[in-house]
Scaffold this motif. Structure first.
Motif, PDB file in Angstrom:
ATOM      1  N   ASP A 130      62.965 -30.649 -59.804  1.00 54.92           N
ATOM      2  CA  ASP A 130      63.380 -31.301 -61.261  1.00 54.92           C
ATOM      3  C   ASP A 130      62.811 -29.848 -62.079  1.00 54.92           C
ATOM      4  O   ASP A 130      62.221 -29.558 -62.203  1.00 54.92           O
ATOM      5  CB  ASP A 130      61.451 -32.703 -61.755  1.00 54.92           C
ATOM      6  N   LEU A 131      64.168 -29.540 -61.787  1.00 56.32           N
ATOM      7  CA  LEU A 131      64.727 -27.907 -62.094  1.00 56.32           C
ATOM      8  C   LEU A 131      64.897 -28.055 -63.280  1.00 56.32           C
ATOM      9  O   LEU A 131      64.814 -26.572 -63.975  1.00 56.32           O
ATOM     10  CB  LEU A 131      65.763 -27.488 -61.410  1.00 56.32           C
ATOM     11  N   PHE A 132      65.261 -28.850 -64.211  1.00 51.02           N
ATOM     12  CA  PHE A 132      65.589 -28.870 -65.562  1.00 51.02           C
ATOM     13  C   PHE A 132      65.453 -29.755 -67.177  1.00 51.02           C
ATOM     14  O   PHE A 132      65.223 -29.522 -68.301  1.00 51.02           O
ATOM     15  CB  PHE A 132      67.061 -28.717 -65.485  1.00 51.02           C
ATOM     16  N   THR A 133      65.098 -30.365 -66.874  1.00 51.41           N
ATOM     17  CA  THR A 133      63.661 -31.530 -67.224  1.00 51.41           C
ATOM     18  C   THR A 133      62.290 -32.086 -66.479  1.00 51.41           C
ATOM     19  O   THR A 133      62.794 -32.157 -65.627  1.00 51.41           O
ATOM     20  CB  THR A 133      64.561 -32.608 -67.483  1.00 51.41           C
ATOM     21  N   ALA A 134      61.447 -31.853 -67.476  1.00 49.31           N
ATOM     22  CA  ALA A 134      60.217 -31.978 -66.782  1.00 49.31           C
ATOM     23  C   ALA A 134      60.192 -33.395 -66.600  1.00 49.31           C
ATOM     24  O   ALA A 134      60.777 -34.196 -67.259  1.00 49.31           O
ATOM     25  CB  ALA A 134      58.973 -31.385 -67.712  1.00 49.31           C
ATOM     26  N   ALA A 135      59.160 -33.715 -65.473  1.00 47.92           N
ATOM     27  CA  ALA A 135      59.422 -35.684 -65.167  1.00 47.92           C
ATOM     28  C   ALA A 135      57.734 -35.683 -64.724  1.00 47.92           C
ATOM     29  O   ALA A 135      56.996 -34.748 -64.182  1.00 47.92           O
ATOM     30  CB  ALA A 135      59.492 -35.943 -63.911  1.00 47.92           C
ATOM     31  N   SER A 136      57.343 -36.927 -64.927  1.00 50.23           N
ATOM     32  CA  SER A 136      56.382 -37.220 -64.990  1.00 50.23           C
ATOM     33  C   SER A 136      55.950 -37.986 -63.563  1.00 50.23           C
ATOM     34  O   SER A 136      56.505 -39.086 -63.829  1.00 50.23           O
ATOM     35  CB  SER A 136      55.330 -37.953 -66.017  1.00 50.23           C
ATOM     36  N   GLY A 137      54.753 -37.864 -62.871  1.00 45.47           N
ATOM     37  CA  GLY A 137      54.849 -38.787 -61.725  1.00 45.47           C
ATOM     38  C   GLY A 137      53.719 -40.290 -62.290  1.00 45.47           C
ATOM     39  O   GLY A 137      53.162 -40.016 -64.028  1.00 45.47           O
ATOM     40  N   GLU A 138      52.865 -40.685 -60.826  1.00 47.63           N
ATOM     41  CA  GLU A 138      51.353 -41.687 -61.579  1.00 47.63           C
ATOM     42  C   GLU A 138      50.745 -41.311 -60.448  1.00 47.63           C
ATOM     43  O   GLU A 138      50.801 -41.180 -59.019  1.00 47.63           O
ATOM     44  CB  GLU A 138      51.857 -42.945 -61.414  1.00 47.63           C
ATOM     45  N   VAL A 139      49.055 -40.871 -60.867  1.00 45.54           N
ATOM     46  CA  VAL A 139      48.300 -40.980 -59.603  1.00 45.54           C
ATOM     47  C   VAL A 139      47.281 -42.163 -60.558  1.00 45.54           C
ATOM     48  O   VAL A 139      46.784 -41.744 -60.800  1.00 45.54           O
ATOM     49  CB  VAL A 139      47.637 -39.346 -59.982  1.00 45.54           C
ATOM     50  N   ASN A 140      46.671 -42.472 -58.914  1.00 44.46           N
ATOM     51  CA  ASN A 140      45.637 -44.194 -59.757  1.00 44.46           C
ATOM     52  C   ASN A 140      46.081 -44.431 -60.795  1.00 44.46           C
ATOM     53  O   ASN A 140      45.329 -44.904 -61.959  1.00 44.46           O
ATOM     54  CB  ASN A 140      44.419 -43.830 -59.857  1.00 44.46           C
ATOM     55  N   GLY A 141      46.983 -44.952 -61.159  1.00 46.03           N
ATOM     56  CA  GLY A 141      47.887 -45.824 -62.147  1.00 46.03           C
ATOM     57  C   GLY A 141      48.296 -44.970 -63.572  1.00 46.03           C
ATOM     58  O   GLY A 141      48.852 -45.765 -64.563  1.00 46.03           O
ATOM     59  N   LYS A 142      47.549 -43.802 -63.019  1.00 44.43           N
ATOM     60  CA  LYS A 142      48.017 -42.554 -64.604  1.00 44.43           C
ATOM     61  C   LYS A 142      49.245 -42.117 -64.621  1.00 44.43           C
ATOM     62  O   LYS A 142      49.252 -41.340 -63.166  1.00 44.43           O
ATOM     63  CB  LYS A 142      46.644 -42.622 -65.093  1.00 44.43           C
ATOM     64  N   ALA A 143      50.053 -42.025 -65.462  1.00 44.18           N
ATOM     65  CA  ALA A 143      50.541 -41.028 -65.730  1.00 44.18           C
ATOM     66  C   ALA A 143      50.332 -39.748 -66.061  1.00 44.18           C
ATOM     67  O   ALA A 143      49.274 -39.310 -66.591  1.00 44.18           O
ATOM     68  CB  ALA A 143      51.403 -41.479 -67.046  1.00 44.18           C
ATOM     69  N   THR A 144      50.427 -38.696 -64.872  1.00 45.83           N
ATOM     70  CA  THR A 144      50.650 -37.771 -65.116  1.00 45.83           C
ATOM     71  C   THR A 144      51.266 -36.815 -65.768  1.00 45.83           C
ATOM     72  O   THR A 144      52.163 -36.717 -66.858  1.00 45.83           O
ATOM     73  CB  THR A 144      50.733 -37.261 -63.946  1.00 45.83           C
ATOM     74  N   THR A 145      50.548 -35.327 -66.394  1.00 49.46           N
ATOM     75  CA  THR A 145      51.671 -34.883 -67.157  1.00 49.46           C
ATOM     76  C   THR A 145      52.758 -34.108 -66.748  1.00 49.46           C
ATOM     77  O   THR A 145      53.064 -33.737 -65.619  1.00 49.46           O
ATOM     78  CB  THR A 145      50.407 -33.121 -67.736  1.00 49.46           C
ATOM     79  N   PRO A 146      53.603 -33.970 -67.021  1.00 46.75           N
ATOM     80  CA  PRO A 146      55.302 -33.860 -67.175  1.00 46.75           C
ATOM     81  C   PRO A 146      55.382 -32.229 -66.320  1.00 46.75           C
ATOM     82  O   PRO A 146      55.310 -31.231 -66.608  1.00 46.75           O
ATOM     83  CB  PRO A 146      56.292 -33.866 -68.125  1.00 46.75           C
ATOM     84  N   LYS A 147      56.332 -32.248 -65.604  1.00 41.87           N
ATOM     85  CA  LYS A 147      56.476 -31.049 -64.961  1.00 41.87           C
ATOM     86  C   LYS A 147      57.358 -30.946 -63.771  1.00 41.87           C
ATOM     87  O   LYS A 147      58.575 -31.199 -63.646  1.00 41.87           O
ATOM     88  CB  LYS A 147      54.790 -30.709 -63.771  1.00 41.87           C
ATOM     89  N   PHE A 148      57.885 -29.556 -63.610  1.00 50.37           N
ATOM     90  CA  PHE A 148      59.071 -28.957 -63.764  1.00 50.37           C
ATOM     91  C   PHE A 148      58.817 -29.260 -61.591  1.00 50.37           C
ATOM     92  O   PHE A 148      57.908 -28.842 -61.548  1.00 50.37           O
ATOM     93  CB  PHE A 148      59.551 -27.751 -63.613  1.00 50.37           C
ATOM     94  N   LYS A 149      59.285 -28.977 -61.063  1.00 53.24           N
ATOM     95  CA  LYS A 149      59.246 -29.794 -59.680  1.00 53.24           C
ATOM     96  C   LYS A 149      60.425 -29.375 -58.243  1.00 53.24           C
ATOM     97  O   LYS A 149      61.246 -29.579 -58.916  1.00 53.24           O
ATOM     98  CB  LYS A 149      58.224 -31.191 -59.403  1.00 53.24           C
ATOM     99  N   ALA A 150      59.365 -29.039 -57.884  1.00 56.93           N
ATOM    100  CA  ALA A 150      60.748 -28.370 -56.520  1.00 56.93           C
ATOM    101  C   ALA A 150      59.864 -29.070 -55.431  1.00 56.93           C
ATOM    102  O   ALA A 150      58.681 -28.496 -54.594  1.00 56.93           O
ATOM    103  CB  ALA A 150      61.374 -27.291 -56.054  1.00 56.93           C
ATOM    104  N   VAL A 151      60.966 -29.997 -54.055  1.00 55.56           N
ATOM    105  CA  VAL A 151      60.288 -30.357 -53.051  1.00 55.56           C
ATOM    106  C   VAL A 151      60.585 -30.041 -51.961  1.00 55.56           C
ATOM    107  O   VAL A 151      62.537 -29.377 -51.667  1.00 55.56           O
ATOM    108  CB  VAL A 151      60.035 -31.869 -52.220  1.00 55.56           C
ATOM    109  N   ALA A 152      60.796 -28.879 -50.901  1.00 59.41           N
ATOM    110  CA  ALA A 152      61.702 -27.890 -49.890  1.00 59.41           C
ATOM    111  C   ALA A 152      61.465 -28.925 -48.860  1.00 59.41           C
ATOM    112  O   ALA A 152      59.999 -28.467 -48.077  1.00 59.41           O
ATOM    113  CB  ALA A 152      61.894 -26.388 -50.907  1.00 59.41           C
ATOM    114  N   LEU A 153      62.787 -28.373 -47.730  1.00 59.45           N
ATOM    115  CA  LEU A 153      62.401 -28.539 -46.141  1.00 59.45           C
ATOM    116  C   LEU A 153      62.079 -26.891 -45.229  1.00 59.45           C
ATOM    117  O   LEU A 153      63.249 -26.277 -45.721  1.00 59.45           O
ATOM    118  CB  LEU A 153      63.097 -29.405 -46.281  1.00 59.45           C
TER     119      LEU A 153
END
Length: 228
Positions: A22-45
Motif C-alpha cells: 500500500d505505497l500510494f494510498t494508505a489503508a486501514s486494517g482491523e485488530v480485535n474488531g476495530k479499524a486501525t489508523t490508515p497506514k502506508f505499508k509494505a510486506v517483502a520477502l
C-alpha cells in the motif's frame, strides 16, 4: 525518566520481493474488531541467508539493545511473532493449514508508516531521485521526466523486486488509553521504496530516499540463534 521507545539507524534491505504494497494510498486494517489508523505499508520477502536478512537482524537488534540493553536477545526471542517486524514465512498459513507458498521457507518484513513513503526509480536523473507515481510516471522537482530517463519506468507491484528503506523501532509494553495492554514489540517504519527489477506478479496485479544508489537497468524486462 527512561524512554519506552528506541530506534535503529535507517537501513536499506536490498533485492527483496514485494509481497504486498500500500505505497500510494494508505489503508486501514482491523485488530480485535476495530479499524486501525490508515497506514502506508509494505510486506517483502527474502531468503534466510541473504544480505537483507543479515541487515534486518542487525538493525532489529540495534533497536532492541538500545531499549533493553544486555537483555535484548532474550526479550526479542520472547516477543510474539505478530509483534516483530521480521517473521518466519512458514508461520503464514492458508485456510487448510498449509504454508502459504508465497512465504514458504522465507523470512518476511512488514513495515508501515502514517506518512507516505517516497517511491523512486532504479536510477537517478541528472543526479536527482525520480519519484514514481502509481501510474508509472516519473517526476523530478515536479517535472514529468518519464520520456527522458532512457528506460521504461514502472511503479512497484506485487511480485517485483525492490530496495526497501526502513527503520526499526523497539517499544516496551504499555497500557493503551482503551485499557488494552500493548506487548513488547519491534516494528519497522517504512521510509522509502526503490523499484529494482521485474518479478513474477503475485495475484492480480513514499520520508526520504537518501541512501539509495543507481541500479543497472535496461530498456527490456530483467530476468529474474533464531530471533524470528
Amino acid at each position: 525518566m527512561a524512554s519506552n521507545l528506541a530506534s535503529s539507524k535507517p537501513v536499506i534491505l536490498k533485492n527483496v520481493r514485494l509481497q504486498w504494497g500500500d505505497l500510494f494510498t494508505a489503508a486501514s486494517g482491523e485488530v480485535n474488531g476495530k479499524a486501525t489508523t490508515p497506514k502506508f505499508k509494505a510486506v517483502a520477502l527474502f531468503e534466510r541467508d541473504s544480505e537483507a536478512a543479515a541487515t534486518a537482524k542487525a538493525a532489529l537488534l540495534e533497536a532492541a539493545t538500545a531499549l533493553w540493553g544486555a537483555n535484548a536477545v532474550s526479550v526479542v526471542q520472547n516477543i510474539s511473532s505478530n509483534s516483530k517486524a521480521v517473521r518466519d514465512g512458514n508461520s503464514k498459513l492458508m485456510d487448510d493449514g498449509s504454508v502459504n507458498p508465497q512465504f514458504k521457507d522465507l523470512l518476511f518484513i512488514s513495515a508501515g508508516n502514517k506518512s507516505k513513503p517516497q517511491v523512486v526509480a532504479p536510477k537517478t536523473h541528472d543526479g536527482k531521485f525520480v519519484t514514481l507515481t502509481e501510474e508509472g510516471r516519473g517526476f523530478v522537482n515536479g517535472l514529468d521526466v518519464t520520456d527522458s530517463v532512457g528506460y521504461v519506468l514502472k511503479a512497484p507491484y506485487r511480485g517485483c523486486y525492490v530496495n526497501l528503506k526502513v527503520q526499526f523501532v523497539a517499544g516496551k509494553a504499555f497500557k493503551a488509553g482503551s485499557g488494552e495492554m500493548i506487548p513488547n514489540q519491534v516494528y519497522a517504519k517504512l521510509e522509502a521504496v526503490q523499484f529494482l527489477r521485474d518479478g513474477e506478479a503475485f495475484g492480480a496485479g513514499p520520508t526520504s530516499a537518501e541512501g539509495f544508489g543507481d541500479e543497472e537497468v535496461s530498456m527490456e524486462t530483467v530476468e529474474t540463534g533464531e530471533l524470528f
